[in-house]
Design a protein around this motif. Structure first.
Motif, PDB file in Angstrom:
ATOM      1  N   GLN A 150       0.924  -1.146   0.060  1.00  9.90           N
ATOM      2  CA  GLN A 150      -0.029  -0.016  -0.185  1.00  9.90           C
ATOM      3  C   GLN A 150       0.586   1.228  -0.071  1.00  9.90           C
ATOM      4  O   GLN A 150       0.619   2.067  -0.924  1.00  9.90           O
ATOM      5  CB  GLN A 150      -0.947  -0.133   1.252  1.00  9.90           C
ATOM      6  CG  GLN A 150      -1.972   1.166   1.413  1.00  9.90           C
ATOM      7  CD  GLN A 150      -1.799   1.470   2.908  1.00  9.90           C
ATOM      8  OE1 GLN A 150      -1.911   0.752   3.904  1.00  9.90           O
ATOM      9  NE2 GLN A 150      -2.340   2.823   3.051  1.00  9.90           N
ATOM     10  N   LEU A 151       1.700   1.674   0.801  1.00 13.18           N
ATOM     11  CA  LEU A 151       2.726   2.534   0.748  1.00 13.18           C
ATOM     12  C   LEU A 151       3.498   2.772  -0.230  1.00 13.18           C
ATOM     13  O   LEU A 151       3.561   3.832  -0.856  1.00 13.18           O
ATOM     14  CB  LEU A 151       3.709   2.305   2.051  1.00 13.18           C
ATOM     15  CG  LEU A 151       2.979   2.380   3.513  1.00 13.18           C
ATOM     16  CD1 LEU A 151       4.156   2.229   4.676  1.00 13.18           C
ATOM     17  CD2 LEU A 151       2.735   3.839   3.764  1.00 13.18           C
ATOM     18  N   GLU A 182       2.759   1.974  -3.319  1.00 10.58           N
ATOM     19  CA  GLU A 182       1.870   2.456  -4.362  1.00 10.58           C
ATOM     20  C   GLU A 182       1.464   3.981  -4.053  1.00 10.58           C
ATOM     21  O   GLU A 182       1.614   4.627  -4.978  1.00 10.58           O
ATOM     22  CB  GLU A 182       0.577   1.507  -4.308  1.00 10.58           C
ATOM     23  CG  GLU A 182       0.473   0.442  -5.274  1.00 10.58           C
ATOM     24  CD  GLU A 182      -0.735  -0.535  -4.881  1.00 10.58           C
ATOM     25  OE1 GLU A 182      -1.636  -0.426  -4.227  1.00 10.58           O
ATOM     26  OE2 GLU A 182      -0.634  -1.663  -5.342  1.00 10.58           O
ATOM     27  N   GLU A 183       1.362   4.213  -2.926  1.00 16.80           N
ATOM     28  CA  GLU A 183       0.937   5.434  -2.568  1.00 16.80           C
ATOM     29  C   GLU A 183       2.120   6.575  -2.989  1.00 16.80           C
ATOM     30  O   GLU A 183       1.734   7.581  -3.488  1.00 16.80           O
ATOM     31  CB  GLU A 183       0.831   5.796  -1.009  1.00 16.80           C
ATOM     32  CG  GLU A 183       0.670   7.101  -0.400  1.00 16.80           C
ATOM     33  CD  GLU A 183      -0.319   7.863  -0.971  1.00 16.80           C
ATOM     34  OE1 GLU A 183      -1.363   7.355  -1.437  1.00 16.80           O
ATOM     35  OE2 GLU A 183      -0.171   9.125  -0.543  1.00 16.80           O
ATOM     36  N   TRP A 184       3.484   6.108  -2.731  1.00 22.57           N
ATOM     37  CA  TRP A 184       4.538   6.658  -2.997  1.00 22.57           C
ATOM     38  C   TRP A 184       4.805   7.032  -4.442  1.00 22.57           C
ATOM     39  O   TRP A 184       5.032   7.973  -5.105  1.00 22.57           O
ATOM     40  CB  TRP A 184       5.868   5.836  -2.353  1.00 22.57           C
ATOM     41  CG  TRP A 184       7.259   6.628  -2.775  1.00 22.57           C
ATOM     42  CD1 TRP A 184       7.298   7.952  -2.622  1.00 22.57           C
ATOM     43  CD2 TRP A 184       8.315   6.353  -2.989  1.00 22.57           C
ATOM     44  NE1 TRP A 184       8.568   8.354  -2.968  1.00 22.57           N
ATOM     45  CE2 TRP A 184       9.294   7.195  -3.152  1.00 22.57           C
ATOM     46  CE3 TRP A 184       8.645   4.673  -3.388  1.00 22.57           C
ATOM     47  CZ2 TRP A 184      10.550   6.903  -3.569  1.00 22.57           C
ATOM     48  CZ3 TRP A 184      10.089   4.687  -3.633  1.00 22.57           C
ATOM     49  CH2 TRP A 184      11.137   5.632  -3.514  1.00 22.57           C
ATOM     50  N   ARG A 202       2.318   6.712  -6.588  1.00 24.61           N
ATOM     51  CA  ARG A 202       1.285   7.780  -7.029  1.00 24.61           C
ATOM     52  C   ARG A 202       1.873   9.075  -6.989  1.00 24.61           C
ATOM     53  O   ARG A 202       1.419  10.151  -7.799  1.00 24.61           O
ATOM     54  CB  ARG A 202      -0.031   7.539  -6.247  1.00 24.61           C
ATOM     55  CG  ARG A 202      -1.289   7.259  -7.093  1.00 24.61           C
ATOM     56  CD  ARG A 202      -2.376   7.348  -6.473  1.00 24.61           C
ATOM     57  NE  ARG A 202      -2.496   6.868  -4.999  1.00 24.61           N
ATOM     58  CZ  ARG A 202      -2.596   5.646  -4.452  1.00 24.61           C
ATOM     59  NH1 ARG A 202      -2.628   4.556  -5.180  1.00 24.61           N
ATOM     60  NH2 ARG A 202      -2.598   5.437  -3.189  1.00 24.61           N
ATOM     61  N   ARG A 203       2.409   9.486  -5.848  1.00 22.11           N
ATOM     62  CA  ARG A 203       2.921  10.666  -5.502  1.00 22.11           C
ATOM     63  C   ARG A 203       4.009  11.371  -6.311  1.00 22.11           C
ATOM     64  O   ARG A 203       3.995  12.396  -6.691  1.00 22.11           O
ATOM     65  CB  ARG A 203       2.907  11.169  -3.986  1.00 22.11           C
ATOM     66  CG  ARG A 203       1.953  10.830  -3.188  1.00 22.11           C
ATOM     67  CD  ARG A 203       2.125  11.202  -1.748  1.00 22.11           C
ATOM     68  NE  ARG A 203       2.838  12.402  -1.426  1.00 22.11           N
ATOM     69  CZ  ARG A 203       2.882  13.055  -0.266  1.00 22.11           C
ATOM     70  NH1 ARG A 203       2.286  12.566   0.753  1.00 22.11           N
ATOM     71  NH2 ARG A 203       3.635  14.075  -0.177  1.00 22.11           N
ATOM     72  N   VAL A 244       5.701  10.055   2.766  1.00 21.20           N
ATOM     73  CA  VAL A 244       4.593   8.995   2.902  1.00 21.20           C
ATOM     74  C   VAL A 244       4.849   8.237   4.056  1.00 21.20           C
ATOM     75  O   VAL A 244       3.685   7.942   4.648  1.00 21.20           O
ATOM     76  CB  VAL A 244       4.846   8.181   1.443  1.00 21.20           C
ATOM     77  CG1 VAL A 244       3.912   6.842   1.605  1.00 21.20           C
ATOM     78  CG2 VAL A 244       4.394   8.927   0.265  1.00 21.20           C
ATOM     79  N   ARG A 255       3.610  10.235   7.121  1.00 19.05           N
ATOM     80  CA  ARG A 255       2.032  10.156   7.149  1.00 19.05           C
ATOM     81  C   ARG A 255       1.508   8.920   7.638  1.00 19.05           C
ATOM     82  O   ARG A 255       0.711   8.968   8.344  1.00 19.05           O
ATOM     83  CB  ARG A 255       1.494  10.574   5.684  1.00 19.05           C
ATOM     84  CG  ARG A 255       1.762  11.904   5.326  1.00 19.05           C
ATOM     85  CD  ARG A 255       0.818  12.793   6.101  1.00 19.05           C
ATOM     86  NE  ARG A 255       1.214  14.116   5.772  1.00 19.05           N
ATOM     87  CZ  ARG A 255       0.533  14.698   4.583  1.00 19.05           C
ATOM     88  NH1 ARG A 255      -0.639  14.131   3.981  1.00 19.05           N
ATOM     89  NH2 ARG A 255       0.831  15.852   4.153  1.00 19.05           N
ATOM     90  N   SER A 256       2.200   7.665   7.375  1.00 14.86           N
ATOM     91  CA  SER A 256       1.541   6.543   7.651  1.00 14.86           C
ATOM     92  C   SER A 256       1.735   6.385   9.351  1.00 14.86           C
ATOM     93  O   SER A 256       1.004   5.848   9.760  1.00 14.86           O
ATOM     94  CB  SER A 256       2.270   5.282   6.718  1.00 14.86           C
ATOM     95  OG  SER A 256       3.455   4.980   7.584  1.00 14.86           O
TER      96      SER A 256
END
Lengths: 302, 137
Positions: free
Chosen positions: A39-40, A42-44, A46-47, A116, A119-120
């Motif tokens: 998940q992390l 992917e978030e990264w 994306r950003r 990221v 934040r998590s």
């Protein structure tokens, strides 16, 4: 020590305890990062795309690189050693520099990953503010060092490439060519610094000796600018060549260089100059006793 | 060490074999200038191939030899200056101005022959220094 920490569990308990505490927190942190890897990451990725970094790469490539950076990042957090990460950063730089990735992009993505992950951590520990603080205390120095390591690795790789290219240019740019028996041409292109000027002279003098040259044409059409140091070096080259018994003709002085040389008052009276390379070669041929004629002039007249 | 001086036709050839002291250099100068007259030489060649250093005294002596020999009617050419020596010389500002130089002995001989030929072509004696003569730089 263990007794002390039990008696007084406050932060003032002493450094070893704090270190132990930090290590435990880092372990917890690493476990968290491993657990949320997919998940992390992917978030990264994306950003990164949203911030329009690494535009030279495709999304799949970014994701693949992001995965390995993420794993290396977590590993560096866990082990506290940076050698593997350093090696990886060098390797990564080697791959992405030729594709035009800039320094700010590399620094940018590493800082994004840092954000990221932070934040998590906020999300996970927001209920226990004290713990969050301690986790961040452990996380931040390590994360900063990782960012530093990657950025430094990238810049070092860039500098290495620049040095390599400078070396290549230096070697490429000083050919001494023989165009006729006893006639050499030395075309000079680019910027002449004192080191290169010296190298040029040494190479030319050696070539004069090995080729038994009598005339040398130095063409400086490709030299954009010249200062008094370089001009004086050129004069020295001419004189040193004469000591070996070779005449030097300098050709292709640009209008700018001619103006500079006269304005700064370099004494070029000892130097034979001809406008362009063709004129220089013709003059050299004359000195060597050659005459070039069209074939029909040589054919017997009928 | 004394420098051997050979005669070859109308030319004198001094071949320096090893590093010379200042006294050796002065001795060479005197011997050469004296022999120019004795052998009625028209050219002098000084071969410095063996020298890997040339100081200001050596350079000045070579220049003096050239100028003095010219006054006695002989053209001088210095041959065999090594590339490293040439580079060091110009950096020290020792440039042998007004003295002919050539790559090696053979080139030196060719040069002297050329000087003689040019003068004959101008209708002078082989080594007369007529009006309008310009030293080859």
């Amino acid at each position: 020590m263990a007794t002390t920490s039990k008696d007084r569990p406050s932060p003032a308990a002493g450094l070893p305890v704090q270190t132990q505490d930090t290590a435990a927190l880092l372990r917890e942190l690493v476990a968290h990062l491993r657990q949320n890897r997919t998940q992390l990451r992917e978030e990264w990725a994306r950003r990164i795309t949203r911030a329009q970094l690494l535009t030279a790469m495709t999304e799949a490539e970014i994701f693949a690189e992001a995965t390995s950076v993420y794993d290396n990042y977590v590993e560096a957090l866990e082990t506290g050693t940076f050698e593997a990460l350093q090696a990886y950063a060098r390797n990564l730089s080697e791959r992405i520099i030729p594709r035009g990735v800039e320094t700010h992009e590399v620094v940018g993505i590493v800082l994004l990953l840092r954000d990221v992950l932070a934040r998590s951590l906020f999300a996970k520990y927001h209920e226990d503010f004290d713990k969050l603080n301690r986790i961040l205390d452990a996380y931040e120095p390590a994360a900063n060092r990782i960012a530093n390591t990657v950025a430094v690795g990238f810049v070092q790789e860039r500098e290495r490439i620049i040095r390599q290219q400078q070396e290549a240019i230096r070697e490429l740019s000083t050919p001494v060519l023989q165009v006729r028996e006893r006639l050499l041409i030395l075309p000079i292109i680019g910027v002449i610094d004192p080191q290169r000027a010296r190298q040029l002279t040494e190479q030319l003098l050696r070539a004069i000796r090995t080729n038994r040259a009598k005339v040398v044409v130095i063409d400086i059409t490709g030299v954009a600018a010249m200062d008094s140091n370089v001009a004086n070096h050129l004069v020295q080259t001419v004189e040193a060549s004469r000591l070996l018994g070779a005449t030097v003709i300098v050709t292709g002085l640009s209008p700018e260089i001619a103006q500079t040389l006269v304005t700064i008052g370099v004494d070029l009276s000892e130097m034979a100059t001809v406008g362009d390379l063709q004129g220089g070669i013709e003059e050299a041929e004359r000195l060597l006793g050659y005459k070039v004629l069209p074939l029909e002039e040589l054919a017997p007249k009928t | 060490m004394e420098v051997p001086i050979l005669t070859q036709g109308q030319y004198l050839i001094a071949s320096i074999q090893s590093a010379l002291t200042d006294a050796d250099l002065s001795q060479l100068r005197e011997a050469l200038i004296e022999r120019v007259g004795r052998f009625r030489a028209r050219g002098v060649i000084v071969d410095v191939t063996a020298l890997d250093v040339m100081d200001s005294f050596a350079v000045r002596t070579l220049r003096d030899i050239a100028h003095m020999a010219r006054l006695r009617g002989a053209e001088t050419v210095i041959v065999g200056i090594q590339p490293e020596v040439a580079f060091a010389m110009v950096q020290l500002g020792l440039t042998l101005k007004g003295v002919a130089t050539a790559l090696d002995l053979e080139e030196g001989l060719t040069f002297l022959d050329g000087v003689a030929r040019e003068r004959v072509e101008r209708g002078q004696g082989p080594f007369d220094r007529g009006p309008g003569h310009r030293d080859r730089a």
